[in-house]
Design an enzyme around this catalytic site. Structure first.
Site, mmCIF file in Angstrom:
data_model
loop_
_atom_site.group_PDB
_atom_site.id
_atom_site.type_symbol
_atom_site.label_atom_id
_atom_site.label_comp_id
_atom_site.label_asym_id
_atom_site.label_seq_id
_atom_site.Cartn_x
_atom_site.Cartn_y
_atom_site.Cartn_z
ATOM 1 N N GLY A 14 -1.496 -5.584 -9.101
ATOM 2 C CA GLY A 14 -0.413 -5.470 -10.067
ATOM 3 C C GLY A 14 -0.875 -5.499 -11.511
ATOM 4 O O GLY A 14 -0.118 -5.915 -12.391
ATOM 5 N N SER A 15 -2.089 -5.036 -11.777
ATOM 6 C CA SER A 15 -2.518 -5.040 -13.188
ATOM 7 C C SER A 15 -1.717 -4.016 -14.005
ATOM 8 O O SER A 15 -1.458 -4.233 -15.191
ATOM 9 C CB SER A 15 -4.022 -4.792 -13.320
ATOM 10 O OG SER A 15 -4.347 -3.455 -13.018
ATOM 11 N N ASN A 16 -1.308 -2.927 -13.376
ATOM 12 C CA ASN A 16 -0.450 -1.970 -14.100
ATOM 13 C C ASN A 16 0.938 -2.548 -14.347
ATOM 14 O O ASN A 16 1.534 -2.353 -15.404
ATOM 15 C CB ASN A 16 -0.349 -0.651 -13.328
ATOM 16 C CG ASN A 16 -1.550 0.228 -13.571
ATOM 17 O OD1 ASN A 16 -1.666 0.854 -14.621
ATOM 18 N ND2 ASN A 16 -2.486 0.231 -12.626
ATOM 19 N N LYS A 64 10.765 4.124 9.054
ATOM 20 C CA LYS A 64 10.701 4.211 7.581
ATOM 21 C C LYS A 64 12.100 4.436 7.013
ATOM 22 O O LYS A 64 12.476 3.883 5.986
ATOM 23 C CB LYS A 64 9.774 5.375 7.191
ATOM 24 C CG LYS A 64 9.461 5.433 5.697
ATOM 25 C CD LYS A 64 8.657 6.677 5.343
ATOM 26 C CE LYS A 64 7.211 6.572 5.693
ATOM 27 N NZ LYS A 64 6.348 6.102 4.612
ATOM 28 N N MET A 89 1.082 1.159 -1.675
ATOM 29 C CA MET A 89 0.200 1.851 -0.728
ATOM 30 C C MET A 89 0.946 2.475 0.456
ATOM 31 O O MET A 89 0.394 2.564 1.545
ATOM 32 C CB MET A 89 -0.878 0.870 -0.229
ATOM 33 C CG MET A 89 -1.753 0.318 -1.335
ATOM 34 S SD MET A 89 -2.564 1.617 -2.318
ATOM 35 C CE MET A 89 -3.801 2.153 -1.142
ATOM 36 N N ARG A 90 2.188 2.858 0.248
ATOM 37 C CA ARG A 90 2.931 3.540 1.319
ATOM 38 C C ARG A 90 3.393 4.898 0.835
ATOM 39 O O ARG A 90 3.661 5.062 -0.352
ATOM 40 C CB ARG A 90 4.193 2.751 1.690
ATOM 41 C CG ARG A 90 3.866 1.494 2.259
ATOM 42 C CD ARG A 90 4.928 0.785 3.025
ATOM 43 N NE ARG A 90 4.169 -0.180 3.755
ATOM 44 C CZ ARG A 90 3.694 -0.015 4.973
ATOM 45 N NH1 ARG A 90 4.014 1.052 5.666
ATOM 46 N NH2 ARG A 90 2.933 -0.920 5.524
ATOM 47 N N ASN A 106 4.561 7.878 -10.007
ATOM 48 C CA ASN A 106 3.367 7.199 -9.490
ATOM 49 C C ASN A 106 2.211 7.346 -10.479
ATOM 50 O O ASN A 106 2.173 8.289 -11.266
ATOM 51 C CB ASN A 106 2.967 7.825 -8.145
ATOM 52 C CG ASN A 106 1.795 7.101 -7.501
ATOM 53 O OD1 ASN A 106 1.724 5.869 -7.518
ATOM 54 N ND2 ASN A 106 0.849 7.852 -6.940
ATOM 55 N N HIS A 108 -2.049 7.535 -10.432
ATOM 56 C CA HIS A 108 -3.150 7.769 -9.498
ATOM 57 C C HIS A 108 -4.465 7.817 -10.274
ATOM 58 O O HIS A 108 -4.541 8.462 -11.332
ATOM 59 C CB HIS A 108 -2.913 9.096 -8.755
ATOM 60 C CG HIS A 108 -3.971 9.375 -7.738
ATOM 61 N ND1 HIS A 108 -3.983 8.782 -6.491
ATOM 62 C CD2 HIS A 108 -5.088 10.159 -7.793
ATOM 63 C CE1 HIS A 108 -5.039 9.205 -5.813
ATOM 64 N NE2 HIS A 108 -5.726 10.033 -6.578
HETATM 65 C C1 GRF Z 1 -4.336 1.807 -9.776
HETATM 66 O O1 GRF Z 1 -5.656 2.222 -9.986
HETATM 67 C C2 GRF Z 1 -3.426 2.980 -9.536
HETATM 68 O O2 GRF Z 1 -3.870 4.144 -10.155
HETATM 69 C C3 GRF Z 1 -3.488 3.148 -8.033
HETATM 70 O O3 GRF Z 1 -3.584 1.863 -7.521
HETATM 71 C C4 GRF Z 1 -4.213 1.017 -8.480
HETATM 72 C C5 GRF Z 1 -3.330 -0.187 -8.643
HETATM 73 O O4 GRF Z 1 -3.949 -1.180 -9.407
HETATM 74 N N1 GRF Z 1 -2.327 3.847 -7.554
HETATM 75 P P1 GRF Z 1 -3.128 -2.453 -9.880
HETATM 76 O O5 GRF Z 1 -2.538 -3.101 -8.613
HETATM 77 O O6 GRF Z 1 -2.069 -1.988 -10.812
HETATM 78 O O7 GRF Z 1 -4.132 -3.350 -10.514
#
Ligand code: GRF
Length: 189
Positions: A14-16, A64, A89-90, A106, A108
């Site tokens: 969850g760093s983003n 789902k 991750m789904r 999303n 990526h």
């Molecule tokens: C990120 O690198 C994002 O691009 C990918 O998953 C990673 C998630 O990182 N989809 P975080 O959990 O936000 O640290």
């Protein structure tokens, strides 16, 4: 007080998500963190900010379609307008896609269409390319195939480790995602 209400979906660190929480001028209210992993560190980050969490186990549902219907109900109760995936991750199914058409985004860690799917950072190192990057895109039915909203390059130094490259990519992600979120929200008026 911001008006537009959004949910973030995360399965891991969850760093983003944290970068969104830390952004000084985010143009929306993050009112819900959704996770499919009970131990995801992102959940504690939400709790530390007083943000509601919804943790679900996909295995507890027949399909789902069933768990996405449950999610849609909860998202509607909270008047969620946008869903931002941040390490979720789904694969999003048609049920959720249709309910939030054009409003699921999303991030990526590659310059799509290069290196879609899992371990995009490892794929880039393996391929020996000199640059990779970050893509923010709308979700569609494919894996990392939806319309691209924004991209930023990240150079790959010689002999960089996967962790080193992941750090470089994260630094870019943490700046870019809040910026793009604001553009999307503001473009709606
Ligand atoms: C990120 O690198 C994002 O691009 C990918 O998953 C990673 C998630 O990182 N989809 P975080 O959990 O936000 O640290």
């Amino acid at each position: 007080m911001n008006q537009v209400r959004v949910a973030v979906f995360a399965s891991g660190t969850g760093s983003n998500f944290q970068a969104m929480l830390d952004a000084e001028n985010l143009a929306c209210d993050i009112v819900l963190l959704v996770s499919d992993k009970p131990n995801a560190p992102a959940i504690n980050k939400a709790k530390a900010h007083g943000i509601a969490t919804l943790v679900f186990d996909p295995k507890g549902f027949p399909s789902k379609q069933d768990y996405e219907s449950m999610l849609i109900e909860k998202l509607r109760v909270k008047s969620i307008r946008w869903i931002f995936l941040a390490g979720y991750m789904r694969i999003v199914g048609l049920t959720l896609l249709k309910a939030f058409e054009g409003r699921i985004v999303n991030i990526h860690p590659s310059l799509l269409p290069a290196f879609p799917g899992k371990d995009a950072i490892g794929q880039a190192i393996e391929a020996g390319v000199k640059k990779t990057g970050v893509t923010i895109h709308f979700i569609d039915e494919g894996i990392d195939t939806g319309p691209i909203i924004a991209q930023e390059e990240v150079s790959i130094p010689p002999a960089v480790s996967k962790e080193g490259l992941a750090q470089r990519i994260h630094r870019v992600e943490h700046q870019l995602y809040p910026k793009v979120i604001n553009q999307l929200i503001q473009s709606e008026g």
